[in-house]
Design a protein around this motif. Structure first.
Motif: not given
Length: 644
Positions: A137-146
Motif C-alpha cells: 500500500x506504500x508504493x508510490x506514496x511520498x514519505x514527506x507527505x505522510x
C-alpha cells in the motif's frame, strides 16, 4: 468555539436521535449557563438524568465524523472549555494540529488522548510497526507527505484502506488520503510520535518504497513455526502480522495472547503479569485469513468455524523454543483466538525462587519430606500451581527416588522423571494411567490436576497404597479444598487419612524497583487487613509506585507468590471427620496449626517493599473468620520470618 454553539451542536444531535425533547434541551442549556464553571451540555443532560452516560457515549461514537476534536474532548470531560479555547488561539498562530498543541501545553497526555478516542469512539488503536504495515500500500506514496499529515497506510481491502492517523477526526486529512488512494479511508489512531517513528522505520530502515517484491528471508524472521510445512506459503502479509503479534508478546513477557473479533475491528491483547493489556487493533477483514493460517499450522479444521477447537504449535522465537497452545472459540463476531505461551525450558524454578516467605518455605520443605500422603496445591487458573508442582518435583528428584507423573498436558520435561501424557482418545484416562503407574514401583507420583470424582478417587487410592502424591485443585483457599473433595464424592474418613497438607496461592504483581517510593497507606486500605491488629505504622514502611518507562507506566513489573499453607494435624482431622463447616476447620487451623492467611502473607511481603497493600487486596480474597484470631503486625512479620 463558544459555549452556545458547542452546546447546540451536541443538543441538536440528542434531539435528532429522540433522546431529548426540545423542552429538555432548553432546560439543559439554561442550567449550563447558570453554572459558575463550564460543563459540557452532554454532561449536564446526564446530571439532569435526561440521558445516561452510555447513551451520550453512543452518540459521540456515532457522530464522531461530524464533531471536531475539541468538542469531543470537552464532552468527554478530558479538558475544560477554557483550555480548548486557549489551544485554538495558539493554533491560529503556530499552525500545529490541535491534538499536538493540547499535549505540548500539558492539558492531556498523548497516551490518554489515543486510548480515550479509541475506547470512547470505537476507533481502532493500531501500532505503526513494520509487521503491521502491508508494504504494497506504500508504493508510490511520498514519505514527506505522510510525515506532514502524520499518517501511515496499513492495509487495503478492495475499495477501502486502513490508515493510522494521529487525528482520525480530521476531515481534511481523510479527504487528502481518499484523493491519493482513490478509495474510502477507514481511520485508525496512534500517537504522532509513534507514527513518525513508524514512517522512518518503514521507509529508511526497511526501505520498502519498492517493496512489492520485498519479503524477509527465513533468517530475518523472529518466528519460525516448526509446522510451517503445513502452510502453502501464500498470504505473506498475514504471516508478517502473526510474526509481529507472537514475537512482540514474547519480548514483553506475555503469558497469553488474545485475538478477539469485535463488531468493527480485531482486538489484540496480551496478558502480562496477570493483567490484560491492549496491544493493538487490526482491520476486521483480515480476521478470517489470520484464523485460518493459525488453524492450518495447528492441523485444525479450517472449514469448521462454529466448532471450538484446540491445537498446539512448536515454535522457535528469537532462537528460543516455545510451545504455543491455541484455542478457538466461536463467537457472534467470528472466531476468537487464545494463545498460551509456554517456554520449552529444562531450567525449572527451584522452590526457593517461588517467592515464599521463610515460614511457608520451611513448612513446605518439611511436608515434601513426608513419605506418603496427598499434597494439594490449590488456587484459581493462572495462580502458579503448575510452576509449584514442577519446582516440587525438581526438589524431590534425585537418584534415591523414582518419580512418575500423570499429566494432561505435559507442560515441561524433567530429566530423570517418568512423565506420562493422558490421551482420552486412546483410552489412557486418569484411572487406567494411575493403575499402570503404580506397577512402576514409584516413590512419588504427580497427578496434574483433580478435575472430577474419577480423578479424585484415583488420587486417594494412590495415597492409600502408601505413595506420596502431589496434585493441584481449583479452590479459593486451603480449608475449602477439603470441603470440595467431600462435595465431589470423597468420604471424610478418606480425606482425613490421606491429605497431609494444602498449599493455596495467588500471583501478585511486584512493584517496579525503578519507581517505587515509600508512602503511608490510608485508613480504608489498612481496614481491609482486619485480622492484623494493631498495625504499627512506625515499625513498617510501605511502598507505592508512580510508573516509569521501565515498567510501561504501570508501576509494577514481574510477579511473586502469596500463599497460605495448612498442615493437617489431629485437630483438623477431627474437624473433618465431624464434618465441621469450612469456617470452623479454618479457625482450628489458625488456632492449632499456626495458619497464616494469604492476606497476612501478602501484608508481610508489602512490609518488605515487594508489592503494595492495594495489590494484595485485589488478589487475596477476604475471609471474615480470620479476624476471630487477630495478630499484631509485629507478630505477622515475626511469624513469617520464622523457620521450622
Amino acid at each position: 468555539m463558544d459555549i452556545q454553539s458547542d452546546g447546540y451542536r451536541i443538543g441538536e444531535l440528542l434531539v435528532q436521535e429522540g433522546l431529548l425533547s426540545e423542552k429538555q434541551l432548553q432546560e439543559a442549556v439554561a442550567k449550563q449557563y447558570k453554572k459558575t464553571s463550564y460543563s459540557p451540555l452532554g454532561e449536564v443532560c446526564v446530571q439532569m438524568r435526561f440521558i445516561s452516560k452510555a447513551q451520550l457515549n453512543d452518540i459521540l461514537k456515532k457522530y464522531r465524523k461530524r464533531l471536531n476534536l475539541g468538542t469531543l474532548l470537552v464532552q468527554m470531560g478530558l479538558i475544560s472549555q477554557e483550555e480548548i479555547e486557549d489551544a485554538l488561539e495558539l493554533q491560529k498562530t503556530e499552525g500545529k494540529k490541535l491534538g499536538r498543541i493540547l499535549i505540548e501545553q500539558g492539558y492531556i497526555t498523548e497516551s490518554n488522548l489515543v486510548n480515550t478516542l479509541s475506547i470512547q469512539l470505537g476507533i481502532p488503536k493500531m501500532i505503526p510497526a513494520p509487521g503491521l504495515i502491508d508494504p504494497v500500500v506504500l508504493k508510490g506514496v511520498s514519505k514527506a507527505f505522510l510525515q506532514k499529515n502524520e499518517c501511515l497506510p496499513a492495509f487495503r481491502d478492495g475499495d477501502s484502506i486502513t490508515i493510522i492517523m494521529s487525528d482520525p477526526l480530521s476531515e481534511e486529512t481523510i479527504r487528502s488520503m481518499e484523493h491519493v488512494f482513490k478509495c474510502r479511508v477507514e481511520p485508525a489512531i496512534a500517537g504522532s510520535e509513534d507514527i513518525l517513528k513508524g514512517i522512518k522505520v518503514v521507509f529508511d530502515d526497511l526501505r520498502m518504497m519498492d517493496s512489492s517484491t520485498y519479503r524477509p528471508t527465513s533468517s530475518q524472521k523472529n518466528v519460525m513455526i516448526c509446522d510451517a510445512q503445513k502452510s502453502d506459503g501464500s498470504q505473506d502479509s498475514i504471516e508478517d502480522v502473526l510474526n509481529f503479534i507472537i514475537s512482540s508478546a514474547i519480548m514483553e513477557n506475555a503469558s497469553d495472547i488474545h485475538i478477539e473479533p469485535l463488531e468493527n475491528m480485531l482486538r489484540v491483547r496480551y496478558r502480562i503479569d496477570g493483567m490484560l493489556q491492549h496491544k493493538t487493533d487490526l482491520p476486521s477483514f483480515i480476521a478470517p485469513n489470520l484464523v485460518s493460517r493459525l488453524k492450518a499450522l495447528c492441523g485444525l479444521d479450517i472449514a469448521n468455524r462454529r466448532k471450538h477447537q484446540d491445537g498446539r504449535i512448536a515454535a522457535r522465537i528469537m532462537n528460543k523454543g516455545f510451545d504455543l497452545r491455541i484455542s478457538t472459540y466461536s463467537s457472534i463476531n467470528g472466531e476468537s483466538l487464545s494463545i498460551r505461551i509456554l517456554p520449552n525450558q529444562n531450567k525449572l524454578m527451584d522452590i526457593e525462587m517461588l517467592g515464599y516467605s521463610p515460614y511457608v518455605l520451611s513448612l513446605y520443605k518439611r511436608v515434601l519430606s513426608i513419605p506418603a500422603g496427598i499434597i494439594l496445591i490449590t488456587g484459581p487458573s493462572n495462580s502458579g500451581k503448575t510452576t509449584t508442582l514442577y519446582a516440587s518435583l525438581k526438589y524431590l528428584n534425585n537418584m534415591d527416588k523414582k518419580i512418575v507423573t500423570v499429566e494432561d498436558p505435559i507442560e515441561y520435561t524433567i530429566n530423570g522423571v517418568i512423565q506420562g501424557q493422558i490421551s482420552e482418545k486412546s483410552g489412557l484416562v486418569y484411572k487406567n494411567f494411575i493403575k499402570s503407574s503404580l506397577r512402576q514401583d514409584p516413590d512419588v507420583i504427580m497427578i496434574g490436576e483433580i478435575r472430577d470424582l474419577s480423578s479424585a478417587e484415583a488420587v486417594v487410592e494412590t495415597a492409600l497404597s502408601g505413595h506420596k502424591v502431589l496434585t493441584s485443585f481449583h479452590t479459593d483457599d486451603t480449608s475449602s479444598a477439603l470441603l470440595r473433595l467431600h462435595k465431589i464424592g470423597i468420604e471424610t474418613f478418606l480425606i482425613s487419612s490421606t491429605v497431609i497438607s494444602v498449599l493455596s496461592q495467588r500471583l501478585v504483581r511486584t512493584l517496579c524497583p525503578n519507581c517505587k517510593e515509600p508512602y503511608v497507606p490510608g485508613e480504608e486500605v489498612l481496614a481491609s487487613f482486619d485480622s492484623i491488629s494493631p498495625i504499627n505504622l512506625d515499625e513498617h514502611e510501605f511502598y507505592t509506585s508512580r510508573g516509569c518507562l521501565d515498567c510501561n507506566n504501570l508501576g509494577y513489573k514481574g510477579r511473586t507468590a502469596i500463599c497460605e499453607i495448612m498442615i493437617v494435624n489431629n485437630e483438623i482431622r477431627d474437624a473433618i471427620l465431624n464434618r465441621q463447616p469450612t469456617a470452623q476447620i479454618r479457625a482450628v487451623a489458625r488456632q492449632s496449626g499456626g495458619l497464616l492467611s494469604m492476606r497476612e502473607d501478602g501484608f508481610y511481603k508489602a512490609t518488605k517493599g515487594l508489592t503494595s497493600l492495594e495489590e494484595i487486596i485485589r488478589m487475596a480474597s477476604y475471609n471474615d473468620g480470620d479476624s476471630l484470631l487477630r495478630r499484631s503486625s509485629e507478630e505477622i512479620v515475626a511469624l513469617s520470618e520464622m523457620e521450622h
